[in-house]
Write a protein that holds these residues in place. Structure first.
Motif, PDB file in Angstrom:
ATOM      1  N   ARG A 177       0.847  -1.198   0.000  1.00 20.06           N
ATOM      2  CA  ARG A 177       0.000   0.000   0.000  1.00 20.06           C
ATOM      3  C   ARG A 177       0.878   1.241   0.000  1.00 20.06           C
ATOM      4  N   MET A 178       0.424   2.290  -0.681  1.00 14.66           N
ATOM      5  CA  MET A 178       1.102   3.585  -0.703  1.00 14.66           C
ATOM      6  C   MET A 178       0.231   4.627  -0.023  1.00 14.66           C
ATOM      7  N   MET A 179       0.880   5.570   0.629  1.00 17.21           N
ATOM      8  CA  MET A 179       0.160   6.709   1.176  1.00 17.21           C
ATOM      9  C   MET A 179       0.718   7.975   0.543  1.00 17.21           C
ATOM     10  N   CYS A 180      -0.163   8.782  -0.002  1.00 19.83           N
ATOM     11  CA  CYS A 180       0.217  10.053  -0.611  1.00 19.83           C
ATOM     12  C   CYS A 180       0.127  11.159   0.439  1.00 19.83           C
ATOM     13  N   PRO A 181       0.895  12.235   0.291  1.00 27.05           N
ATOM     14  CA  PRO A 181       0.801  13.364   1.223  1.00 27.05           C
ATOM     15  C   PRO A 181      -0.601  13.967   1.309  1.00 27.05           C
ATOM     16  N   THR A 182      -1.429  13.742   0.288  1.00 29.01           N
ATOM     17  CA  THR A 182      -2.800  14.242   0.296  1.00 29.01           C
ATOM     18  C   THR A 182      -3.699  13.451   1.235  1.00 29.01           C
ATOM     19  N   GLY A 183      -3.204  12.287   1.702  1.00 27.24           N
ATOM     20  CA  GLY A 183      -3.999  11.428   2.578  1.00 27.24           C
ATOM     21  C   GLY A 183      -4.610  10.240   1.865  1.00 27.24           C
TER      22      GLY A 183
END
Length: 154
Positions: free
Chosen positions: A63-69
Motif C-alpha cells: 500500500r502507498m500513502m500520498c501526502p494528500t492522505g
C-alpha cells in the motif's frame, strides 16, 4: 467518517482491498485475466532490469500513502534506496520512485486524473507509468527538475 488509523485497522483485517481518502473507504474492483497477465509481465521485466541496482520492485500488495492522505494500491511500484513506512507495521510505503497502473475501462479516467493528482504530491516519485490493456501503448510521465511532468508515449 473514519480516521486513517481506523481505516488501517479495518483494512489490515479485510478480505478485500479498499482505498481511503478523506474519511471514506472505497472498495477496489477486481482485475481481469489480461490485467493480471500484463501486471505479472511488467513485474518480471522490472525485476530483471533492476538486478544489481539499489531499487526494488513491489506488486500491489504494498500500500502507498500520498501526502494528500490517499491510501492506495498501485499495480506495481519501484522504490530506490531504503523503504520509508507510515508506521511500524511496515505495510504502507511513503517513498516510491516509480508507480505503474494497468488501465481498465472502469479505472482509466481516475488513474489518469485524480489518482495522478495525488501521486504527483509524492516528493520521491519520478515516473508514473500507464499501461493500456486494449492496445499496445505505454505512457510514462517523467518529473522534471522544475516539478513539471513530461509525457512519453510508446
Amino acid at each position: 467518517m473514519l480516521t486513517s488509523s481506523e481505516y488501517l485497522e479495518i483494512e489490515r483485517q479485510a478480505p478485500f482491498r479498499s482505498e481511503f481518502f478523506r474519511g471514506e473507504m472505497f472498495a477496489m474492483a477486481g482485475g481481469s485475466a489480461r490485467h493480471s497477465r500484463i501486471k505479472t509481465n511488467l513485474l518480471s521485466l522490472l525485476n530483471n532490469r533492476l538486478k544489481g541496482q539499489p531499487c526494488v520492485t513491489y506488486d500491489n500488495d504494498l500500500r502507498m500513502m500520498c501526502p494528500t492522505g490517499l491510501y492506495t494500491y498501485p499495480d506495481a511500484s519501484v522504490i530506490c534506496g531504503d523503504l520509508t513506512f507510515d508506521d511500524d507495521r511496515e505495510d504502507t510505503a511513503l517513498n516510491p520512485t516509480v508507480l505503474l497502473e494497468v488501465l481498465s475501462k472502469s479505472t482509466e479516467a481516475y488513474d489518469r486524473g485524480k489518482k495522478f493528482d495525488h501521486y504527483r504530491t509524492i516528493p520521491t516519485l519520478q515516473e508514473y507509468v500507464l499501461v493500456s490493456q486494449d492496445e499496445p501503448m505505454v505512457q510514462t510521465f517523467f518529473r522534471n527538475e522544475d516539478n513539471t511532468w513530461t509525457l512519453t508515449t510508446v
